[in-house]
Design an enzyme around this catalytic site. Structure first.
Site, short mmCIF file in Angstrom:
data_model
loop_
_atom_site.label_atom_id
_atom_site.label_comp_id
_atom_site.label_asym_id
_atom_site.label_seq_id
_atom_site.Cartn_x
_atom_site.Cartn_y
_atom_site.Cartn_z
N SER A 74 0.77 -1.47 0.19
CA SER A 74 0.12 0.02 0.10
C SER A 74 0.53 1.20 0.29
CB SER A 74 -1.24 -0.42 1.80
OG SER A 74 -1.69 1.37 1.42
N HIS A 116 -1.17 -1.16 -4.17
CA HIS A 116 -2.50 -0.96 -3.30
C HIS A 116 -2.85 0.60 -3.47
CE1 HIS A 116 -5.91 -2.35 -0.58
NE2 HIS A 116 -5.73 -1.34 -0.21
N ASP A 141 -4.33 2.87 -1.52
CA ASP A 141 -5.79 3.48 -0.89
C ASP A 141 -6.86 5.33 -0.66
OD1 ASP A 141 -4.33 1.84 1.92
OD2 ASP A 141 -6.19 0.99 1.17
N MET A 165 -9.34 7.60 0.06
CA MET A 165 -10.21 7.87 1.91
C MET A 165 -10.65 9.64 1.20
SD MET A 165 -7.06 6.89 4.06
CE MET A 165 -7.02 5.37 4.21
N HIS A 199 -8.46 0.71 -3.83
CA HIS A 199 -9.66 0.36 -2.77
C HIS A 199 -10.28 2.12 -2.43
CE1 HIS A 199 -9.87 -0.09 1.96
NE2 HIS A 199 -10.92 -0.24 1.36
N MET A 208 -12.30 3.90 -0.19
CA MET A 208 -12.86 4.20 0.79
C MET A 208 -13.97 5.15 1.06
SD MET A 208 -9.75 2.83 2.79
CE MET A 208 -8.56 2.44 1.98
N MET A 249 -10.77 -6.86 5.71
CA MET A 249 -9.74 -5.42 6.24
C MET A 249 -10.19 -6.30 8.19
SD MET A 249 -9.54 -2.97 4.50
CE MET A 249 -9.24 -1.81 5.51
N ASP A 302 -6.40 -7.01 4.29
CA ASP A 302 -5.72 -5.43 4.59
C ASP A 302 -5.66 -5.13 5.93
OD1 ASP A 302 -6.48 -2.63 2.69
OD2 ASP A 302 -4.68 -3.00 4.38
C1 DX5 Z 1 -6.13 1.25 5.81
C2 DX5 Z 1 -6.25 0.95 4.56
C3 DX5 Z 1 -4.71 -0.17 4.53
C4 DX5 Z 1 -3.58 0.73 5.53
C5 DX5 Z 1 -2.54 -0.64 5.30
O1 DX5 Z 1 -7.79 2.17 5.87
O2 DX5 Z 1 -6.99 0.90 3.15
O3 DX5 Z 1 -4.72 -0.71 3.43
O4 DX5 Z 1 -3.14 1.34 4.35
O5 DX5 Z 1 -1.48 -0.44 5.73
P1 DX5 Z 1 -1.00 -1.41 7.14
O6 DX5 Z 1 -0.52 -2.44 6.25
O7 DX5 Z 1 0.95 0.01 7.48
O8 DX5 Z 1 -1.87 -1.41 7.92
ZN ZN Z 2 -6.37 -0.55 1.53
#
Ligand code: DX5
Ligand code: ZN
Length: 217
Positions: free
Chosen positions: A11, A36, A38, A40, A70, A72, A141, A179
């Site tokens: 990620s 990956h 993320d 948000m 991903h 969110m 998750m 994840d």
């Molecule tokens: C959290 C994300 C994850 C996160 C993973 O909301 O969806 O992908 O970045 O990071 P680590 O591996 O540090 O938990």
């Molecule tokens: Zn993620």
């Protein structure tokens, strides 16, 4: 039933945000292809991160990498076109917010992309069951989404086993992605339970060798 290859998907939320291109270069140098990303919205999760422009720039520079995006977001259906056009290869959407989930999954496929459904640690696996025949990937998750660097919630382990059993029973081949809080210490157990796609932010950028060895990739 086809056995999916084990893929590690670092990620970039865990990378240097002042040098995201270098973060992708490090992923490529490790011999990996999944990235990956993320995304948000500061609404579904209490944080903001990257937009379609970041995916566009990184895909343009690293077209050979597979961008696992991903979302969110409370309203992911409003952004499928933007991320598909930006070059996302897979777009995963959460089951918790209230929006037309099934038609959004179909829209992802119509855009020529792989689709994924995501659920949070406190969300029952039954909530994603109706979508299993439609998706290419289910994202489990193991942290509450919004931030990297959190601790792994073992409640995800039973969900990995349950999804594995459901996949076999339904004769489906969707990937099972895990994840959040993945480390060299817990990755083996996740794979043993059926995870074949492993997201790691902090651990990849801090402890790459140990993680890849533990995942035997
Ligand atoms: C959290 C994300 C994850 C996160 C993973 O909301 O969806 O992908 O970045 O990071 P680590 O591996 O540090 O938990
Ligand atoms: Zn993620």
């Amino acid at each position: 039933m086809v056995k999916n290859s084990i893929e590690i998907a670092p990620s970039i939320l865990g990378g240097d945000h002042a040098a995201l291109g270098e973060a992708v270069a490090q992923i490529k140098a490790a011999g990996l292809t999944w990235v990956h990303v993320d995304v948000m919205d500061g609404h579904f999760v209490p944080n903001l991160s990257f937009g379609p422009g970041v995916v566009k720039a990184l895909k343009a520079r690293y077209p050979e990498m597979f961008f696992d995006v991903h979302l969110m977001l409370d309203n992911p259906h409003l952004y499928i076109d933007a991320f598909a056009k930006a070059g996302a290869d897979l777009i995963s959407i959460h089951v918790e917010p209230d929006y037309p989930i099934a038609s959004t999954l179909d829209e992802i496929h119509l855009a020529g992309k792989k689709s994924g459904i995501v659920f949070n640690p406190m969300t029952p696996v039954g909530d994603v069951a109706p979508y299993l025949p439609r998706v290419d990937l289910v994202l489990v998750m193991s942290v509450q989404p919004g931030f990297g660097g959190q601790s792994f919630n073992p409640v995800a382990l039973e969900k990995l086993s349950a999804l594995s059993a459901m996949r076999a029973e339904m004769k489906l081949n969707f990937r099972i992605e895990i994840d959040g809080g993945i480390t060299a210490k817990n990755v083996g157990e996740c794979i043993a339970r059926g995870a074949d796609t492993i997201v790691a932010g902090t651990e990849f950028f801090k402890n790459e060798k140990a993680l890849l060895e533990a995942a035997k990739v």
